[in-house]
Design an enzyme around this catalytic site. Structure first.
Site, short mmCIF file in Angstrom:
data_model
loop_
_atom_site.label_atom_id
_atom_site.label_comp_id
_atom_site.label_asym_id
_atom_site.label_seq_id
_atom_site.Cartn_x
_atom_site.Cartn_y
_atom_site.Cartn_z
N ASP A 46 0.84 -1.13 -0.07
CA ASP A 46 0.16 0.14 -0.07
C ASP A 46 1.07 1.17 -0.15
O ASP A 46 0.45 2.45 -0.08
CB ASP A 46 -0.90 0.04 1.20
CG ASP A 46 -0.32 -0.24 2.61
OD1 ASP A 46 0.55 -1.21 2.82
OD2 ASP A 46 -0.30 0.88 3.30
N ASN A 47 2.15 1.21 0.03
CA ASN A 47 3.15 2.25 0.12
C ASN A 47 3.91 2.23 -1.25
O ASN A 47 4.96 2.86 -1.47
CB ASN A 47 4.05 2.24 1.20
CG ASN A 47 3.38 2.63 2.54
OD1 ASN A 47 2.35 3.15 2.54
ND2 ASN A 47 4.04 1.74 3.56
N ASP A 101 4.88 8.06 0.53
CA ASP A 101 4.64 7.67 2.00
C ASP A 101 6.00 7.65 2.64
O ASP A 101 6.51 6.82 3.12
CB ASP A 101 4.09 6.23 2.17
CG ASP A 101 2.39 6.64 1.92
OD1 ASP A 101 2.05 7.91 1.88
OD2 ASP A 101 1.78 5.56 1.66
#
EC number: 2.7.7.-
Length: 489
Positions: free
Chosen positions: A256-257, A266
């Site tokens: 998710d990063n 991020d």
């Protein structure tokens, strides 16, 4: 985005991502930041986006970028995604403390604008939706440092702060960092819809990304989603070659990063290497060392494999996805050695240069040589002919002399000496070392934001000499080893 007068706010907003539908997130206004004040403004970026200095200095800008006023025409939303965290499926995640305001048409092209730290969202889980001043300053400074180094990255426009308390390991103060990028779509967005068998939404998202960011994938023969996976793999390979060449540790490479555009995204427990230690772990939360510096290229491939699995419902078979991932294995090493060759001043890099580069990296690791200082001193040595400052970095002088002799021979063989000036524009004098960021943060916590501004200006021209701040290019102090950066922010 149009600025009719200096006092006007941005008025031309698009909401292309929001128009994908309700499944992609939740419309939500930011939560106001109590009594906000400016911490930092990136005015060069503001001008590139078409924003005037006058408007950036206005109360209107302060309100917009603190989440205290929703700009007319914007469509703020928190997006939903899922992902693997530290190698384990974490299920639904999403923008737990970030809000996408929308998209501006700018001289840099369409740019999404996101407020990080704008309050609770449906995806905050156990969090409070806020960001703290400490982590906001680190992201603000590092994203601009990376941009100046030529590394693909999201950008940071400004930080606003507040005395509102936020509890982490201790009680800290709140902040909002405004960041911009062509898109904040992550691998995890695709994983979310694939995992939940929402194949129509998965296809809609993939088509959106192809249309706006990878239009060439729609033109190639075969499956366009396999072409998308290959294109993302190659962009990610380029990104990782930048990280490894400049000595950047991301610290938390969860799926998710990972940006679908191959951007650094991020900034949490990141670090630029001081000593060249391939196994260095910059994230205090990473007890197993999954995201150690030397493991980053393989982790990126692992994450791409997860993306490939997510895209399988749109492909003909599994082999199509595996084939699409294959180019990462050649693009990454080719790009890395091209970048190392450029750092060495080589006009062209051939197969034999890989051994020269690999032996150098082993030598740096054995001596725990400062990464940034070595490359900068080597650049000066080429310019002046004085190699003693380079030799002084090594305990094993004989080994250093042996490598330097090979290097001189290789330089001579190309028929043209590299210019020290060119190498000095390839090997930075300044990077955002942890202790420099820490000093700026400590000053900011007393409401002295001058060091944040000075450090930003320095990092935006990292190849220049800046003799007035020579100490910022020196070896880190002993206390820098005691700085611990974790996922808490």
């Amino acid at each position: 985005m149009t600025l009719a007068t200096a006092s006007d706010a941005p008025t031309r907003w698009n909401a292309r991502f929001a128009h994908l539908g309700d499944a992609f997130g939740t419309p939500l206004a930011p939560r106001p930041l109590p009594a906000p004040y400016w911490v930092g403004q990136n005015l060069p970026l503001a001008r590139q986006l078409g924003l005037s200095n006058e408007w950036m200095a206005s109360n209107d800008a302060l309100a917009v970028f603190s989440g205290n006023r929703v700009p007319e025409g914007s469509a703020p939303m928190a997006t939903v995604y899922s992902g693997h965290q530290f190698g384990v499926w974490a299920g639904q995640l999403g923008d737990g403390r970030a809000l996408l305001l929308g998209e501006w048409d700018t001289p840099l092209g369409p740019q999404e604008v996101q407020l990080k730290g704008a309050g609770l969202t449906p995806y905050s889980r156990m969090g409070d939706g806020r960001a703290v001043l400490r982590s906001s300053i680190r992201e603000y400074l590092c994203s601009e440092a990376m941009h100046a180094l030529g590394v693909p990255t999201t950008r940071a426009l400004c930080i606003t702060g507040s005395d509102a308390p936020v509890r982490r390991e201790t009680v800290e103060t709140a902040a909002v960092v405004t960041r911009v990028a062509p898109s904040f779509i992550r691998f995890g967005h695709f994983e979310h819809f694939s995992h939940h068998d929402q194949h129509a939404e998965l296809r809609l998202l993939a088509d959106f990304v192809i249309e706006h960011f990878y239009p060439e994938c729609a033109q190639v023969p075969g499956n366009p989603y396999a072409a998308l996976l290959q294109a993302v793999s190659e962009r990610t390979a380029v990104l990782l070659s930048h990280w490894q060449a400049v000595g950047f540790c991301h610290g938390v490479m969860n799926t998710d990063n990972m940006s679908i555009l191959g951007l650094t995204i991020d900034y949490g427990p990141f670090q630029f290497l001081d000593a060249y230690v391939p196994g260095h772990i910059c994230n205090h939360s990473d007890s197993a060392g999954r995201y150690a510096f030397s493991r980053q290229p393989n982790i990126a491939y692992w994450n791409l494999f997860c993306l490939g699995q997510a895209l399988l419902p749109l492909m003909d078979d599994q082999q199509q996805a595996l084939d699409a991932l294959e180019s990462y294995k050649t693009v990454y090493p080719d790009q890395l050695f091209a970048r190392l060759g450029a750092k060495l001043g080589l006009l062209e890099v051939d197969d034999g240069d890989r051994a020269l580069c690999e032996d150098l990296l082993r030598l740096l690791a054995q001596g725990r040589v400062d990464h940034t200082i070595f490359w900068r001193r080597l650049s000066h040595a080429v310019a002046s002919g004085d190699r003693e400052p380079v030799r002084d970095l090594f305990v094993d002088r004989d080994a250093a002399d042996g490598w330097l002799a090979r290097y001189r021979e290789r330089i001579a063989s190309q028929g043209a000496e590299p210019t020290g000036r060119h190498m000095l524009q390839t090997n930075p004098k300044f990077v955002l070392r942890n202790h420099l960021g820490e000093l700026a943060i400590r000053a900011a916590q007393t409401k002295d934001f001058s060091q944040v501004a000075q450090l930003l200006s320095l990092l935006q021209s990292p190849f220049d000499e800046h003799p007035d701040v020579e100490s910022h290019a020196d070896f880190p102090p002993d206390w820098a080893n005691q700085i611990e950066i974790s996922c808490s922010s």
